[in-house]
Motif scaffolding. Structure first.
Motif, short mmCIF file in Angstrom:
data_model
loop_
_atom_site.label_atom_id
_atom_site.label_comp_id
_atom_site.label_asym_id
_atom_site.label_seq_id
_atom_site.Cartn_x
_atom_site.Cartn_y
_atom_site.Cartn_z
N CYS A 183 0.83 -1.21 0.00
CA CYS A 183 0.00 0.00 0.00
C CYS A 183 0.86 1.25 0.00
O CYS A 183 2.08 1.17 0.23
CB CYS A 183 -0.92 -0.01 1.22
SG CYS A 183 -0.03 0.15 2.79
N LEU A 209 -6.57 -5.72 -9.10
CA LEU A 209 -7.77 -5.39 -8.33
C LEU A 209 -8.20 -3.94 -8.59
O LEU A 209 -9.39 -3.66 -8.75
CB LEU A 209 -7.52 -5.57 -6.83
CG LEU A 209 -7.99 -6.86 -6.21
CD1 LEU A 209 -7.73 -6.86 -4.71
CD2 LEU A 209 -9.42 -7.17 -6.51
N LYS A 210 -7.25 -3.03 -8.65
CA LYS A 210 -7.57 -1.63 -8.95
C LYS A 210 -8.09 -1.50 -10.38
O LYS A 210 -9.05 -0.78 -10.63
CB LYS A 210 -6.35 -0.74 -8.74
CG LYS A 210 -5.99 -0.58 -7.29
CD LYS A 210 -4.79 0.30 -7.09
CE LYS A 210 -4.48 0.34 -5.60
NZ LYS A 210 -3.23 0.94 -5.28
N GLU A 258 -11.65 -2.67 -10.45
CA GLU A 258 -12.57 -1.67 -9.89
C GLU A 258 -12.85 -0.55 -10.89
O GLU A 258 -13.96 -0.04 -10.96
CB GLU A 258 -12.01 -1.09 -8.60
CG GLU A 258 -12.07 -2.05 -7.43
CD GLU A 258 -11.56 -1.41 -6.17
OE1 GLU A 258 -12.32 -0.64 -5.55
OE2 GLU A 258 -10.40 -1.69 -5.80
N ARG A 281 -9.28 -10.49 -3.25
CA ARG A 281 -10.62 -10.01 -3.63
C ARG A 281 -11.57 -10.09 -2.44
O ARG A 281 -12.34 -9.15 -2.19
CB ARG A 281 -11.12 -10.86 -4.79
CG ARG A 281 -12.18 -10.24 -5.64
CD ARG A 281 -12.43 -11.18 -6.80
NE ARG A 281 -13.37 -10.67 -7.75
CZ ARG A 281 -13.94 -11.40 -8.68
NH1 ARG A 281 -13.65 -12.69 -8.80
NH2 ARG A 281 -14.80 -10.88 -9.52
N LYS A 286 -10.86 -7.37 -0.10
CA LYS A 286 -11.42 -6.13 -0.63
C LYS A 286 -12.93 -6.07 -0.35
O LYS A 286 -13.45 -5.01 0.00
CB LYS A 286 -11.14 -6.01 -2.13
CG LYS A 286 -11.55 -4.69 -2.72
CD LYS A 286 -10.75 -3.54 -2.11
CE LYS A 286 -11.10 -2.23 -2.78
NZ LYS A 286 -10.34 -1.12 -2.23
N GLU A 291 -13.28 -5.08 3.19
CA GLU A 291 -13.02 -3.64 3.32
C GLU A 291 -14.23 -2.82 2.90
O GLU A 291 -14.64 -1.89 3.61
CB GLU A 291 -11.81 -3.27 2.45
CG GLU A 291 -11.45 -1.81 2.46
CD GLU A 291 -10.29 -1.50 1.52
OE1 GLU A 291 -10.43 -0.57 0.71
OE2 GLU A 291 -9.27 -2.20 1.59
N LEU A 319 -16.38 -5.16 -8.14
CA LEU A 319 -15.26 -6.09 -8.13
C LEU A 319 -15.36 -7.15 -9.23
O LEU A 319 -14.61 -8.12 -9.23
CB LEU A 319 -15.12 -6.75 -6.76
CG LEU A 319 -14.75 -5.80 -5.63
CD1 LEU A 319 -14.65 -6.53 -4.31
CD2 LEU A 319 -13.46 -5.05 -5.93
#
Length: 189
Positions: free
Chosen positions: A12, A82-83, A86, A130, A133, A136, A152
């Motif tokens: 991160c 993942l980004k 999204e 995933r 996420k 989150e 997602l």
């Protein structure tokens, strides 16, 4: 002389900040810090062993062998995927295509190296990320489950719910009731 340090467990922007601050505190001249690596010029008195010990205080460590470095690059590529997912939703590339293009290596080769270096296949690692996420987004409590599934790239709420339960052992509603105590750390995956 500029040295590239390959660093494990950077997941991160805060990781980047911590690594950069610690390298500077050791007296390194930092040219760049990104997920998985840093380009630095170290003072003569500072050895890689000293850097490694300092980074270990914060849960990071230096990587030296090519396969470990490649596995860490694959982790970083999966995080980037993942980004990408999204942002692109249903228009996103397939995981294998994305990871291959990010690293510039054949996905099957990457997958074999990754599996040898970690406890998971790339696909399993992706699923674990995933689900983290999803946790989150559930914790933020700003999207409903349908919106999370869409964001997602899940084909349906049913598929998301089944995968969530298979990985966590909890239904989404049970997770919400348990005050979200099962959140993991990305660098532990």
């Amino acid at each position: 002389m500029t040295t590239t340090l390959h660093i494990k467990n950077m997941v991160c922007p805060r990781c980047i900040m911590v690594v950069e601050n610690e390298l500077k505190a050791l007296g390194a001249e930092v040219q760049a810090v990104k997920l998985g690596y840093a380009e630095v010029t170290l003072p003569e008195a500072i050895t890689l062993h000293i850097v490694d010990n300092k980074l270990k205080e914060f849960g990071f460590e230096l990587l030296y062998d090519a396969d470990s470095i490649l596995a860490e690059e694959a982790k970083t590529a999966v995080l980037a995927y993942l980004k990408h997912l999204e942002q692109e939703g249903k228009n996103a590339k397939k995981l294998s295509d994305f990871v291959s293009s990010e690293i510039g290596k054949n996905y099957n080769y990457l997958s074999k190296v990754f599996s040898k270096q970690t406890a998971h296949t790339l696909e399993k690692y992706y699923i674990l990320l995933r689900v983290e996420k999803v946790k989150e987004l559930l914790d933020y409590d700003q999207l409903n489950v349908s919106e999370i599934a869409l964001q997602l790239g899940y084909s349906s709420v049913h598929y998301l719910s089944n995968q969530f339960k298979r990985i966590t052992g909890l239904s989404i509603s049970d997770y919400k009731k348990r005050l979200r105590i099962n959140r993991g750390f990305l660098d532990d995956l």
